[in-house]
Design a protein around this motif. Sequence first.
Motif, PDB file in Angstrom:
ATOM      1  N   ALA A   1     -60.025-145.003 -29.355  1.00 58.24           N
ATOM      2  CA  ALA A   1     -58.581-144.738 -29.379  1.00 58.24           C
ATOM      3  C   ALA A   1     -58.135-144.213 -30.730  1.00 58.24           C
ATOM      4  CB  ALA A   1     -57.811-146.009 -29.024  1.00 58.24           C
TER       5      ALA A   1
ATOM      6  N   SER B   1     -53.830-139.812 -32.689  1.00 61.49           N
ATOM      7  CA  SER B   1     -52.701-140.427 -33.380  1.00 61.49           C
ATOM      8  C   SER B   1     -51.490-139.525 -33.295  1.00 61.49           C
ATOM      9  CB  SER B   1     -53.042-140.704 -34.850  1.00 61.49           C
ATOM     10  OG  SER B   1     -52.970-139.515 -35.616  1.00 61.49           O
TER      11      SER B   1
ATOM     12  N   ALA C   1     -56.611-148.607 -27.165  1.00 61.08           N
ATOM     13  CA  ALA C   1     -56.048-149.011 -28.444  1.00 61.08           C
ATOM     14  C   ALA C   1     -55.909-150.524 -28.544  1.00 61.08           C
ATOM     15  CB  ALA C   1     -54.691-148.342 -28.659  1.00 61.08           C
TER      16      ALA C   1
END
Length: 386
Positions: free
Chosen positions: A359, A363, A285
């Motif tokens: 990434a 979520s 991320a």
Amino acid sequence: MRLFMDARYTRTDFHDGISRYGSSLIAAVAQLSPAVEVTMVISNEAQLNLLPAGLPWVKVTDPTSPAEPFIARQLNPHRPDVVFSPMQTMGSAGRDYGLLLTLHDLIYYQHRTPPRDLPAPVRLLWRAFHLAFWPQRMVLDRADAVATVSETTRTLMRRHRLTSREIRIVSNAPQPVAEPREPELPPERSLVYMGSFMDYKNVETLIRAMAHLPGYRLHLLSRITADRESQLAAVGRAAGVPEDAVIFHHGTTDEDYEALLRTATALVTLSRAEGYGLPLAEAMAHGTPVVVADLEIFREIGGPDGGAARYVPLGPEPEDGGREVPEADGSPAALAARVLELEAPGAFAEASRRAVARAAVFSWHDSARALVDLARGVAERRSRAR
């Protein structure tokens, strides 16, 4: 729907994997819909420091307490519709609510040494519990439904018939990153490891690899006992690793963790088993590539080889079940070679961009939706059955 979320595994200093999973899910579910009333279940008010502020909470006994099998006696008076636990060990006797339990992995069937920070009686029960699959089946079938964090683990659960209940993926995910690192900026010659120091984590091999990476430093971020640190330091000396090439941080703040990730060449791990691999997603991320063991779960998280991730074949496990020795492990040089690939012109920048894209597949918002959908289904079924 009144959804109670078990936050008793939240740490009071620094998050570990399970602590971050539970806390992040609570925050995401609370933001999802006003129709879901979230209440946190804690056992220590100091846990509130690492939990979302402003949410209602109830305090009950610790999950390792002898009262745990009967925890429903403490929760029933609050009239939850559904209780979600980020672990599978929450008590269920006498409950008047729906129950969702989580199984993260099957690691301890292959590597039965329990976490060292558990009380001795719990460690004994932990080891005995994982001698066969039937105790796990009994535990999971007490729930109305079961969550897990990856398709890899769900496949294993089905293969071993660990539950007759519905299994829903409520995935781990990285924390939101406002702005990933600049991919064209050359990284420092540093590597980051975030994880425990249990034997199956194979940290010895990471340390030995530093003998093949002159000028690099390996940052070991998690808390560690003095004895285990001495053992690992001895591994480095025996392999000819310079003393300053391995840095023990003894725990780290989120801010320091992110700062190290955003300057490192790669996050590394050669763990032999995982249920998800959250540090991989966290590193990606931020735009940091990962160099990791060639495991099915790591490929699920990291994507194709040579993109955001580079995979390293593992050497054989020690036959006696002990820690590895250099003669039994051929992967230190292989790990070093995959790290050095990122020094090729343009290689790091391309891997960094692909890391950010990979990434984004995961979520907390999506995980929260999956959890709420599962909880609503359980609540509706229980309502119809009354």
